[in-house]
Design an enzyme around this catalytic site. Sequence first.
Site, PDB file in Angstrom:
ATOM      1  N   PRO A  84     -52.759  52.349  30.052  1.00 20.11           N
ATOM      2  CA  PRO A  84     -52.691  51.073  30.760  1.00 20.11           C
ATOM      3  C   PRO A  84     -51.982  51.278  32.107  1.00 20.11           C
ATOM      4  O   PRO A  84     -51.079  52.097  32.211  1.00 20.11           O
ATOM      5  CB  PRO A  84     -51.847  50.186  29.842  1.00 20.11           C
ATOM      6  CG  PRO A  84     -51.892  50.866  28.511  1.00 20.11           C
ATOM      7  CD  PRO A  84     -52.007  52.320  28.798  1.00 20.11           C
ATOM      8  N   CYS A  85     -52.418  50.556  33.114  1.00 19.01           N
ATOM      9  CA  CYS A  85     -51.890  50.857  34.458  1.00 19.01           C
ATOM     10  C   CYS A  85     -51.463  49.609  35.191  1.00 19.01           C
ATOM     11  O   CYS A  85     -51.526  49.549  36.401  1.00 19.01           O
ATOM     12  CB  CYS A  85     -52.962  51.532  35.292  1.00 19.01           C
ATOM     13  SG  CYS A  85     -54.237  50.378  35.772  1.00 19.01           S
ATOM     14  N   GLN A  86     -51.023  48.605  34.435  1.00 22.07           N
ATOM     15  CA  GLN A  86     -50.780  47.303  35.071  1.00 22.07           C
ATOM     16  C   GLN A  86     -49.919  47.405  36.333  1.00 22.07           C
ATOM     17  O   GLN A  86     -50.146  46.722  37.290  1.00 22.07           O
ATOM     18  CB  GLN A  86     -50.113  46.338  34.073  1.00 22.07           C
ATOM     19  CG  GLN A  86     -51.092  45.760  33.065  1.00 22.07           C
ATOM     20  CD  GLN A  86     -51.313  46.675  31.875  1.00 22.07           C
ATOM     21  OE1 GLN A  86     -50.953  47.849  31.903  1.00 22.07           O
ATOM     22  NE2 GLN A  86     -51.922  46.161  30.830  1.00 22.07           N
TER      23      GLN A  86
END
Length: 322
Positions: A84-86
């Site tokens: 995840p790379c929010q």
Amino acid sequence: MSTYKIASFFSGCGGMDLGTEGGFEFLGKKYTRLKTQTVFATDFDKDVCEIYNLNFKNKCLQADIRDIASSDVPDHDILTGGFPCQSFSVVAQNPKRLGYDDEKGKLFFEMCRVLKDKKPKAFVAENVKGLLSANKGETFPLILQEFENAGYHVSYQVMNASHFGVPQKRERVFIVGFRDKKASENFSFPTGTLKENLTPIKDILEDEIDEKYYFSERAVEGMKKSKNSKTMNKGRAQNINEPCNTVTSHLAKVSLNSTDPVLFEKDRYRMFTPREVARIQSFPENFKLLDGKGKNYRALGNAVAPVVMWHMTKNITKALEY
Ligand SMILES: C[S@@+](CC[C@H](N)C(=O)[O-])C[C@H]1O[C@@H](n2cnc3c(N)ncnc32)[C@H](O)[C@@H]1O
């Protein structure tokens, strides 16, 4: 020839894992069983683990990756993960480095941690194309640097799923690393072979559509009155003679005023069914889903297209064999 053991992080419903294993059929084409064995899969979301466990022999461990010690991950040859790379912050030091102050941004470091501790032969990470330009382009080189610091020769490429016969114009960046320099030199990213012969949406549509997938007249009227209706391309109705725009987990909240792809058929607007979304992502017909819409949309929209991952895994295992 070896069998490569795979450990999968952020496994979701298993799009990436199905691709690394192979042994499935999509639109009449066989994707052979690859010389791999999934020895570990994990995700902290109960619903995606449930879908995963309906479909794979090796079961998905439901846990937060930050709670998994490297010593609890079995030995493996290839680590995979669509981290995840929010958000990432860049710390203005000399040289600059990735920030550690954000909870979600930290998850990427979990892959690096296990790469350092377990030293698999190779890894593959997948992410949205926007990662390349995040923080004005400052983040991505630092991510590559972290993977290099973990002991890998790293390369990356944006891949468009539609070039591999997937009925979707999904563009994602794949980062691949090898511990061994020669294996890294042996590796090339798969190039799509079907650029001239894209798979259109009309090839994957279901015949019988339940009423619950149609938008109400009120929703259509609301969309037409909305000042965005022109720029929104009428609820993003797709041209069924082309591959679909990218499907994402946001499909769980699809409306005619969102940017999610929808269909305009027989004078009515409708959303794609979960089975159609599975096909848009190149999951085979025997891939089991849950009842209902939202949980399936979220899991499928987040997945790596299995067909793209199958091509990627073939090239990675080939590079390791010399
Ligand atoms: C982009 S999706 C991965 C999809 C998967 N690669 C596939 O092909 O189906 C990212 C996944 O990371 C999981 N995730 C997010 N934070 C996590 C955490 N702290 N620990 C474990 N999993 C996490 C989410 O539940 C989600 O399923």
